[in-house]
Design an enzyme around this catalytic site. Structure first.
Site, short mmCIF file in Angstrom:
data_model
loop_
_atom_site.label_atom_id
_atom_site.label_comp_id
_atom_site.label_asym_id
_atom_site.label_seq_id
_atom_site.Cartn_x
_atom_site.Cartn_y
_atom_site.Cartn_z
N ASN A 77 -8.06 -13.25 -33.57
CA ASN A 77 -8.55 -14.34 -32.73
C ASN A 77 -8.86 -13.91 -31.29
OD1 ASN A 77 -5.64 -14.16 -33.32
ND2 ASN A 77 -5.42 -15.49 -31.53
N CYS A 103 -2.87 -19.90 -27.33
CA CYS A 103 -1.56 -20.37 -27.77
C CYS A 103 -0.45 -19.88 -26.85
CB CYS A 103 -1.29 -19.89 -29.20
SG CYS A 103 -2.61 -20.37 -30.30
N GLN A 142 -9.58 -17.37 -38.40
CA GLN A 142 -10.76 -17.03 -37.59
C GLN A 142 -11.92 -16.56 -38.46
OE1 GLN A 142 -11.41 -17.37 -34.32
NE2 GLN A 142 -9.40 -18.19 -33.88
N THR A 153 2.49 -37.95 -48.19
CA THR A 153 1.21 -38.58 -48.53
C THR A 153 0.06 -37.74 -47.97
OG1 THR A 153 2.27 -40.74 -48.45
CG2 THR A 153 -0.14 -40.71 -48.37
N GLY A 170 -3.49 -24.34 -39.82
CA GLY A 170 -3.30 -22.90 -40.01
C GLY A 170 -1.86 -22.47 -39.84
N THR A 171 -1.21 -23.02 -38.84
CA THR A 171 0.18 -22.64 -38.58
C THR A 171 1.05 -22.98 -39.78
OG1 THR A 171 -0.14 -23.01 -36.22
CG2 THR A 171 2.14 -22.97 -37.02
C1 LIG Z 1 -5.84 -21.05 -34.75
C2 LIG Z 1 -5.20 -20.01 -35.57
C3 LIG Z 1 -4.01 -20.27 -36.27
C4 LIG Z 1 -3.28 -21.59 -36.16
O1 LIG Z 1 -3.98 -22.64 -36.72
P1 LIG Z 1 -3.65 -24.16 -36.34
O2 LIG Z 1 -4.57 -24.95 -37.21
O3 LIG Z 1 -3.91 -24.30 -34.88
O4 LIG Z 1 -2.23 -24.41 -36.69
C5 LIG Z 1 -3.49 -19.27 -37.04
N1 LIG Z 1 -4.09 -18.05 -37.11
C6 LIG Z 1 -5.23 -17.78 -36.45
C7 LIG Z 1 -5.85 -16.42 -36.59
C8 LIG Z 1 -5.82 -18.74 -35.65
O5 LIG Z 1 -6.93 -18.44 -34.99
#
Ligand SMILES: *Cc1c(COP(=O)(O)O)cnc(C)c1O
Length: 422
Positions: A165, A364, A203, A261, A79-80
């Site tokens: 979140n 986080c 989320q 890759t 996600g990041t």
């Molecule tokens: C967990 C989360 C992220 C980050 O995702 P990762 O896979 O941990 O990098 C970004 N946005 C929201 C809303 C999240 O809950």
């Protein structure tokens, strides 16, 4: 200061918004791609073609679920990274190529975004962008009129999360999408650059409608680790015609947007995980929503406990879910509370000693002593924010789990207040 282990046999996990266990069906789907079908998808011989087929089949599966085309799915490492690619990628299209004749590119976001978005946008200030951070109301909702007012000729990007979140607030993404469609049509006539719309759906993916057409988004970030898939997997939906600069340069994989890759087992696992949560979304929302309503009602009976964020419990006769089985207002798995006279972090450790896992503020920001930026943004005091904990429910949560929490929590709170652990 903290209690000795009280009930080490209990193992009640209530932090699904931080991480979900990988579904056994996902593990099974991934297994062949570690050592049997291990080829490099870029290789042209059989082993390479097998791996490429697995990546493409996964892409097809995801594209079908979100109503996108194959080439619009870009696999990332979570996600990041998806959020970073969306934001840096859009901003640098403008700053690098100076396509914007109306001055420094301008970005709009909300005050309660995940740090993956907020910090990426903060970093754009150093890349000569201007930034507007929208305030939210006490439930964490942005105001569409505020958003509309914040738009300038040089606005290039709007990034608003789909669901929060920490407090589970669901933002009106489809409504923003419709508004921007109108605004962008006007801007085209006036030779202004198109405003790109990104939503962080990390989320939301397990609970809400992900159809990109209905949502009207240009970019959408999803990760595997919140939907019973593997960590460090994710994708960014990139609508055809939206140009991004890559973050990672190299062999040109993923339409040149994400070299390296491919993580073949991870991609297979991500697609399987999304398919599984989509399959039983309606039923799961209903089941988890019932538990949420029950848990909130019981928690509110404890002295000094208050719900943070929107109350998902609907009056009798009113519908909690849409016909597609999707909630509005608040995610069905999120319960965030503040407790008078109790420090959240100490409470979390107390609960841990009873075998109950919860989180305080955002996982986080663990390690930092700062109160959650989300809780401060919805108007909670620093004290209230530091007296908060978040429960997030998941597929394996039972009423018995919640009843155990309800049994031990009042005693812990009384004890903590007596000891003045704050
Ligand atoms: C967990 C989360 C992220 C980050 O995702 P990762 O896979 O941990 O990098 C970004 N946005 C929201 C809303 C999240 O809950």
């Amino acid at each position: 200061m903290f209690p000795k282990v009280q009930n080490p046999k209990k193992n009640i996990y209530l932090d699904y918004a931080a991480a979900t266990p990988v579904d056994p069906k996902v593990t099974t789907a991934m297994r062949p791609f570690w050592s049997s079908f291990f080829g490099n998808p870029s290789a042209l011989y059989k082993q390479g073609r097998e791996a490429k087929k697995a990546v493409n089949d996964s892409r097809k599966l995801i594209a079908n679920i979100i109503g996108a085309r194959l080439e619009e799915i870009i696999f990332t490492a979570g996600g990041t990274e998806s959020c970073n690619l969306a934001i840096f990628g859009s901003a640098r299209m403008n700053t690098d190529f100076k396509t914007n004749k109306h001055g420094s590119p301008h970005i709009i976001t909300s005050a309660i975004e995940h740090y993956a978005v907020l910090q990426s946008i903060e970093a754009q200030k150093g890349e000569s962008c201007k930034v507007t951070v929208l305030n939210v109301n006490k439930d964490g909702l942005i105001n569409i009129k505020d958003l509309q007012k914040a738009i300038r000729p040089e606005t290039i990007l709007i990034s608003i999360m789909y669901a929060n979140n920490e407090i589970g607030t669901i933002e009106p993404i489809a409504e923003i999408g419709k508004l921007l469609q109108r605004i962008n049509a006007d801007r085209l006539q006036n030779e202004l650059s198109r405003i790109v719309f990104h939503t962080d759906a990390c989320q939301a993916a397990g609970f809400l409608d992900l159809n990109v057409g209905r949502l009207g988004v240009d970019l959408m970030s999803v990760n595997g680790s919140k939907i019973y898939g593997p960590k460090q997997t994710g994708f960014l939906y990139v609508k055809n015609g939206i140009a991004l600069r890559p973050l990672i340069y190299g062999g040109g994989q993923e339409r040149n947007l994400r070299s390296g890759t491919e993580n073949v087992p991870g991609i297979v696992g991500l697609a399987k995980a999304l398919a599984l949560v989509t399959e039983d979304k309606k039923f799961r929302n209903w089941e988890i929503g019932k538990l949420q309503g029950y848990f909130i009602s019981k928690l509110m009976n404890i002295d000094g406990v208050e719900l943070i964020g929107p109350d998902p419990r609907v009056p009798l006769g009113q519908k909690q879910f849409s016909d597609r089985g999707e909630p509005s207002g608040r995610l069905p798995n999120n319960i965030s509370i503040t407790i008078k006279g109790v420090e959240g972090e100490a409470l979390m450790l107390y609960l841990d000693s009873y075998g109950i896992a919860v989180s305080t503020g955002s996982a986080c920001s663990t390690g930092g002593s700062d109160a959650s930026h989300v809780l401060l943004a919805i108007g909670r005091s620093e004290k209230e924010a530091k007296s908060s904990i978040r429960f997030s429910l998941g597929k394996s949560t039972t009423k018995a789990d919640l009843n155990y929490v309800l049994k031990v929590l009042p005693g812990i709170i009384v004890e903590m207040r007596l000891k003045c652990v704050r």
